[in-house]
Motif scaffolding. Structure first.
Motif, PDB file in Angstrom:
ATOM      1  N   GLN A  47       6.262  24.042  26.945  1.00 12.99           N
ATOM      2  CA  GLN A  47       5.834  24.867  28.069  1.00 12.99           C
ATOM      3  C   GLN A  47       4.408  25.368  27.879  1.00 12.99           C
ATOM      4  O   GLN A  47       3.586  25.317  28.797  1.00 12.99           O
ATOM      5  CB  GLN A  47       6.788  26.057  28.232  1.00 12.99           C
ATOM      6  N   ASP A  48       4.110  25.836  26.685  1.00 19.84           N
ATOM      7  CA  ASP A  48       2.768  26.357  26.404  1.00 19.84           C
ATOM      8  C   ASP A  48       1.699  25.275  26.532  1.00 19.84           C
ATOM      9  O   ASP A  48       0.579  25.531  26.979  1.00 19.84           O
ATOM     10  CB  ASP A  48       2.707  26.953  24.992  1.00 19.84           C
ATOM     11  N   LEU A  49       2.056  24.046  26.112  1.00 20.38           N
ATOM     12  CA  LEU A  49       1.070  22.962  26.094  1.00 20.38           C
ATOM     13  C   LEU A  49       1.052  22.143  27.378  1.00 20.38           C
ATOM     14  O   LEU A  49       0.369  21.123  27.454  1.00 20.38           O
ATOM     15  CB  LEU A  49       1.338  22.039  24.898  1.00 20.38           C
ATOM     16  N   THR A  50       1.803  22.599  28.384  1.00 24.32           N
ATOM     17  CA  THR A  50       1.729  21.950  29.695  1.00 24.32           C
ATOM     18  C   THR A  50       1.363  22.972  30.762  1.00 24.32           C
ATOM     19  O   THR A  50       1.813  22.898  31.909  1.00 24.32           O
ATOM     20  CB  THR A  50       3.063  21.263  30.074  1.00 24.32           C
ATOM     21  N   SER A  51       0.533  23.906  30.386  1.00 24.15           N
ATOM     22  CA  SER A  51       0.017  24.836  31.384  1.00 24.15           C
ATOM     23  C   SER A  51      -0.808  24.044  32.392  1.00 24.15           C
ATOM     24  O   SER A  51      -1.258  22.918  32.120  1.00 24.15           O
ATOM     25  CB  SER A  51      -0.857  25.904  30.719  1.00 24.15           C
ATOM     26  N   GLU A  52      -0.994  24.599  33.547  1.00 29.24           N
ATOM     27  CA  GLU A  52      -1.749  23.892  34.593  1.00 29.24           C
ATOM     28  C   GLU A  52      -3.135  23.501  34.110  1.00 29.24           C
ATOM     29  O   GLU A  52      -3.614  22.395  34.372  1.00 29.24           O
ATOM     30  CB  GLU A  52      -1.848  24.780  35.845  1.00 29.24           C
ATOM     31  N   ASN A  53      -3.769  24.386  33.378  1.00 31.78           N
ATOM     32  CA  ASN A  53      -5.112  24.108  32.870  1.00 31.78           C
ATOM     33  C   ASN A  53      -5.123  22.913  31.931  1.00 31.78           C
ATOM     34  O   ASN A  53      -6.000  22.043  32.024  1.00 31.78           O
ATOM     35  CB  ASN A  53      -5.653  25.343  32.134  1.00 31.78           C
ATOM     36  N   LEU A  54      -4.137  22.834  31.040  1.00 29.87           N
ATOM     37  CA  LEU A  54      -4.102  21.726  30.075  1.00 29.87           C
ATOM     38  C   LEU A  54      -3.728  20.411  30.743  1.00 29.87           C
ATOM     39  O   LEU A  54      -4.299  19.361  30.442  1.00 29.87           O
ATOM     40  CB  LEU A  54      -3.119  22.048  28.954  1.00 29.87           C
ATOM     41  N   VAL A  55      -2.761  20.440  31.658  1.00 31.81           N
ATOM     42  CA  VAL A  55      -2.351  19.211  32.342  1.00 31.81           C
ATOM     43  C   VAL A  55      -3.514  18.624  33.121  1.00 31.81           C
ATOM     44  O   VAL A  55      -3.712  17.403  33.152  1.00 31.81           O
ATOM     45  CB  VAL A  55      -1.145  19.481  33.272  1.00 31.81           C
ATOM     46  N   GLN A  56      -4.312  19.456  33.724  1.00 30.48           N
ATOM     47  CA  GLN A  56      -5.468  18.980  34.492  1.00 30.48           C
ATOM     48  C   GLN A  56      -6.501  18.288  33.605  1.00 30.48           C
ATOM     49  O   GLN A  56      -7.268  17.446  34.082  1.00 30.48           O
ATOM     50  CB  GLN A  56      -6.127  20.149  35.236  1.00 30.48           C
ATOM     51  N   ARG A  57      -6.473  18.614  32.324  1.00 26.77           N
ATOM     52  CA  ARG A  57      -7.434  18.001  31.392  1.00 26.77           C
ATOM     53  C   ARG A  57      -6.873  16.770  30.689  1.00 26.77           C
ATOM     54  O   ARG A  57      -7.587  16.080  29.984  1.00 26.77           O
ATOM     55  CB  ARG A  57      -7.866  19.048  30.348  1.00 26.77           C
TER      56      ARG A  57
ATOM     57  N   ASP B 165      -1.473   9.830  29.331  1.00 30.70           N
ATOM     58  CA  ASP B 165      -0.785  10.821  28.500  1.00 30.70           C
ATOM     59  C   ASP B 165       0.236  11.612  29.313  1.00 30.70           C
ATOM     60  O   ASP B 165       1.300  11.987  28.806  1.00 30.70           O
ATOM     61  CB  ASP B 165      -1.803  11.769  27.861  1.00 30.70           C
ATOM     62  N   ILE B 166      -0.079  11.865  30.580  1.00 31.56           N
ATOM     63  CA  ILE B 166       0.873  12.553  31.457  1.00 31.56           C
ATOM     64  C   ILE B 166       2.093  11.666  31.703  1.00 31.56           C
ATOM     65  O   ILE B 166       3.242  12.128  31.644  1.00 31.56           O
ATOM     66  CB  ILE B 166       0.197  12.920  32.794  1.00 31.56           C
ATOM     67  N   GLU B 167       1.847  10.383  31.950  1.00 33.09           N
ATOM     68  CA  GLU B 167       2.956   9.450  32.171  1.00 33.09           C
ATOM     69  C   GLU B 167       3.835   9.356  30.924  1.00 33.09           C
ATOM     70  O   GLU B 167       5.064   9.343  31.015  1.00 33.09           O
ATOM     71  CB  GLU B 167       2.401   8.072  32.535  1.00 33.09           C
ATOM     72  N   ARG B 168       3.200   9.296  29.782  1.00 36.72           N
ATOM     73  CA  ARG B 168       3.951   9.224  28.523  1.00 36.72           C
ATOM     74  C   ARG B 168       4.808  10.466  28.341  1.00 36.72           C
ATOM     75  O   ARG B 168       5.972  10.387  27.935  1.00 36.72           O
ATOM     76  CB  ARG B 168       2.974   9.065  27.360  1.00 36.72           C
ATOM     77  N   LEU B 169       4.244  11.618  28.662  1.00 35.28           N
ATOM     78  CA  LEU B 169       4.982  12.877  28.543  1.00 35.28           C
ATOM     79  C   LEU B 169       6.174  12.908  29.496  1.00 35.28           C
ATOM     80  O   LEU B 169       7.265  13.372  29.118  1.00 35.28           O
ATOM     81  CB  LEU B 169       4.044  14.057  28.825  1.00 35.28           C
ATOM     82  N   LEU B 170       5.987  12.408  30.712  1.00 36.31           N
ATOM     83  CA  LEU B 170       7.081  12.382  31.681  1.00 36.31           C
ATOM     84  C   LEU B 170       8.265  11.567  31.159  1.00 36.31           C
ATOM     85  O   LEU B 170       9.412  12.025  31.193  1.00 36.31           O
ATOM     86  CB  LEU B 170       6.589  11.791  33.004  1.00 36.31           C
TER      87      LEU B 170
ATOM     88  N   SER C  89      15.816  14.857  27.802  1.00 32.36           N
ATOM     89  CA  SER C  89      16.540  15.797  28.682  1.00 32.36           C
ATOM     90  C   SER C  89      15.862  17.152  28.751  1.00 32.36           C
ATOM     91  O   SER C  89      16.514  18.203  28.674  1.00 32.36           O
ATOM     92  CB  SER C  89      17.997  15.963  28.203  1.00 32.36           C
ATOM     93  N   MET C  90      14.544  17.143  28.904  1.00 24.75           N
ATOM     94  CA  MET C  90      13.793  18.396  28.963  1.00 24.75           C
ATOM     95  C   MET C  90      13.323  18.679  30.387  1.00 24.75           C
ATOM     96  O   MET C  90      12.176  19.007  30.644  1.00 24.75           O
ATOM     97  CB  MET C  90      12.597  18.350  27.996  1.00 24.75           C
ATOM     98  N   TYR C  91      14.233  18.547  31.336  1.00 20.98           N
ATOM     99  CA  TYR C  91      13.910  18.813  32.738  1.00 20.98           C
ATOM    100  C   TYR C  91      13.516  20.281  32.909  1.00 20.98           C
ATOM    101  O   TYR C  91      14.159  21.177  32.388  1.00 20.98           O
ATOM    102  CB  TYR C  91      15.103  18.496  33.633  1.00 20.98           C
ATOM    103  N   GLY C  92      12.478  20.498  33.654  1.00 24.24           N
ATOM    104  CA  GLY C  92      12.062  21.862  33.943  1.00 24.24           C
ATOM    105  C   GLY C  92      11.358  22.550  32.805  1.00 24.24           C
ATOM    106  O   GLY C  92      11.021  23.732  32.893  1.00 24.24           O
ATOM    107  N   LYS C  93      11.109  21.812  31.703  1.00 19.76           N
ATOM    108  CA  LYS C  93      10.458  22.426  30.555  1.00 19.76           C
ATOM    109  C   LYS C  93       8.943  22.216  30.568  1.00 19.76           C
ATOM    110  O   LYS C  93       8.235  22.679  29.706  1.00 19.76           O
ATOM    111  CB  LYS C  93      11.021  21.846  29.242  1.00 19.76           C
ATOM    112  N   THR C  94       8.461  21.475  31.559  1.00 17.42           N
ATOM    113  CA  THR C  94       7.017  21.274  31.685  1.00 17.42           C
ATOM    114  C   THR C  94       6.631  21.575  33.128  1.00 17.42           C
ATOM    115  O   THR C  94       7.459  21.573  34.034  1.00 17.42           O
ATOM    116  CB  THR C  94       6.607  19.826  31.346  1.00 17.42           C
ATOM    117  N   THR C  95       5.346  21.791  33.348  1.00 18.97           N
ATOM    118  CA  THR C  95       4.866  22.075  34.692  1.00 18.97           C
ATOM    119  C   THR C  95       4.797  20.817  35.529  1.00 18.97           C
ATOM    120  O   THR C  95       4.543  20.878  36.725  1.00 18.97           O
ATOM    121  CB  THR C  95       3.455  22.694  34.636  1.00 18.97           C
ATOM    122  N   ILE C  96       5.045  19.644  34.905  1.00 14.96           N
ATOM    123  CA  ILE C  96       4.938  18.397  35.660  1.00 14.96           C
ATOM    124  C   ILE C  96       6.302  17.783  35.949  1.00 14.96           C
ATOM    125  O   ILE C  96       6.400  16.688  36.465  1.00 14.96           O
ATOM    126  CB  ILE C  96       4.050  17.382  34.919  1.00 14.96           C
ATOM    127  N   LEU C  97       7.365  18.480  35.602  1.00 16.04           N
ATOM    128  CA  LEU C  97       8.713  17.979  35.926  1.00 16.04           C
ATOM    129  C   LEU C  97       9.413  18.956  36.871  1.00 16.04           C
ATOM    130  O   LEU C  97       9.325  20.149  36.673  1.00 16.04           O
ATOM    131  CB  LEU C  97       9.544  17.835  34.648  1.00 16.04           C
TER     132      LEU C  97
END
Length: 201
Positions: free
Chosen positions: A166-176, A181-186, A193-201
Motif C-alpha cells: 500500500q505504501d509503495l503504490t501511492s498515487e505519486n509512486l504509481v505515476q512514476r 512494472d505496473i503490469e508486472r505488479l498487477l 490474492s492481494m485485491y484492493g491492496k494497491t491503488t491500481i487494483l
C-alpha cells in the motif's frame, strides 16, 4: 587533522584504507596504510555493532573512517545498513541513514544478492525503515534489483506484506512507475490474492 581515502583492488571485497596525517613522519614521507588484517578487524567490529544495535560504538569508528559506511562487511556484500535492516534494528538504521557521511547514493548500494537495503526492508516487512530511507533518497522505490529487475513493491507483493505494498503504490509512486512494472505488479497482486491492496487494483 586526518585525511582518509579508499583504494579498491579490483572489487569491493578487498579495500584498503589509507589514512594520512598532516604530520607525516619526515623519515618515511609515506601515509599510514591499514593491513588486510586491520581492515578485516574493522569490518568484523562494524558488523557486530550493526547486528547488535550498537550505534555509539559504530559511530566511533565512522568518525575516524567515514568511508566505512559504504564498505561491504561480509562475503554477502552487506553494508552496515543491510545488516541493521536485516536485524530489525530501528535505532541503528535511523542514525546511520541520518549520518552526515552516508550519502543518498550510498542507499542504492546492492549486496551480492542484488538487494539494496531498501529492497531488504520491503522483503522483511520493515515499513518504518522504508520511510526513513525515502526521506533521504526518494528514488529508492523505483530502483530495481540488478538481476530480475523487480522493484521493491514487487518484492513486498511476493512476500505478502500488504502494508508495504500500500505504501509503495501511492498515487505519486504509481505515476512514476513504468508501464511494464505496473503490469508486472498487477499480475503478481492477482496471483498473490492481494485485491484492493494497491491503488491500481
Amino acid at each position: 587533522m586526518f585525511r582518509r581515502a579508499f583504494i579498491e583492488n579490483g572489487d569491493t571485497s578487498n579495500i584498503e584504507v589509507i589514512i594520512s596525517s598532516d604530520r607525516i613522519s619526515p623519515q618515511t614521507q609515506e601515509p599510514i596504510v591499514h593491513t588486510g588484517a586491520e581492515q578485516s578487524s574493522l569490518k568484523r567490529e562494524l558488523y557486530a555493532f550493526a547486528f547488535q544495535n550498537m550505534w555509539c560504538q559504530a559511530k566511533s569508528i565512522y568518525d575516524k573512517f567515514p568511508d566505512m559506511v559504504r564498505v561491504p562487511l561480509n562475503s554477502s556484500g552487506d553494508t552496515a545498513l543491510h545488516v541493521a535492516v536485516s536485524a530489525n534494528n530501528t535505532d541503528f538504521v535511523k542514525k546511520l541513514v541520518k549520518f552526515e557521511h552516508l550519502t543518498p547514493r550510498d542507499l542504492e548500494i546492492p549486496n551480492a544478492e542484488a538487494n539494496t537495503a531498501f529492497c531488504m526492508a520491503a522483503i522483511t516487512g520493515g515499513c518504518e525503515f522504508l520511510q526513513i530511507m525515502i526521506e533521504k533518497n526518494d528514488k529508492l522505490p523505483l530502483i530495481p534489483r540488478n538481476d530480475d529487475k523487480m522493484l521493491p513493491v514487487h518484492l513486498a507483493t511476493l512476500t505478502c506484506y500488504h502494508e508495504i505494498v500500500q505504501d509503495l503504490t501511492s498515487e505519486n509512486l504509481v505515476q512514476r512507475m513504468q508501464l511494464k512494472d505496473i503490469e508486472r505488479l498487477l499480475f503478481m497482486a492477482i496471483n498473490c490474492s492481494m485485491y484492493g491492496k494497491t491503488t491500481i487494483l
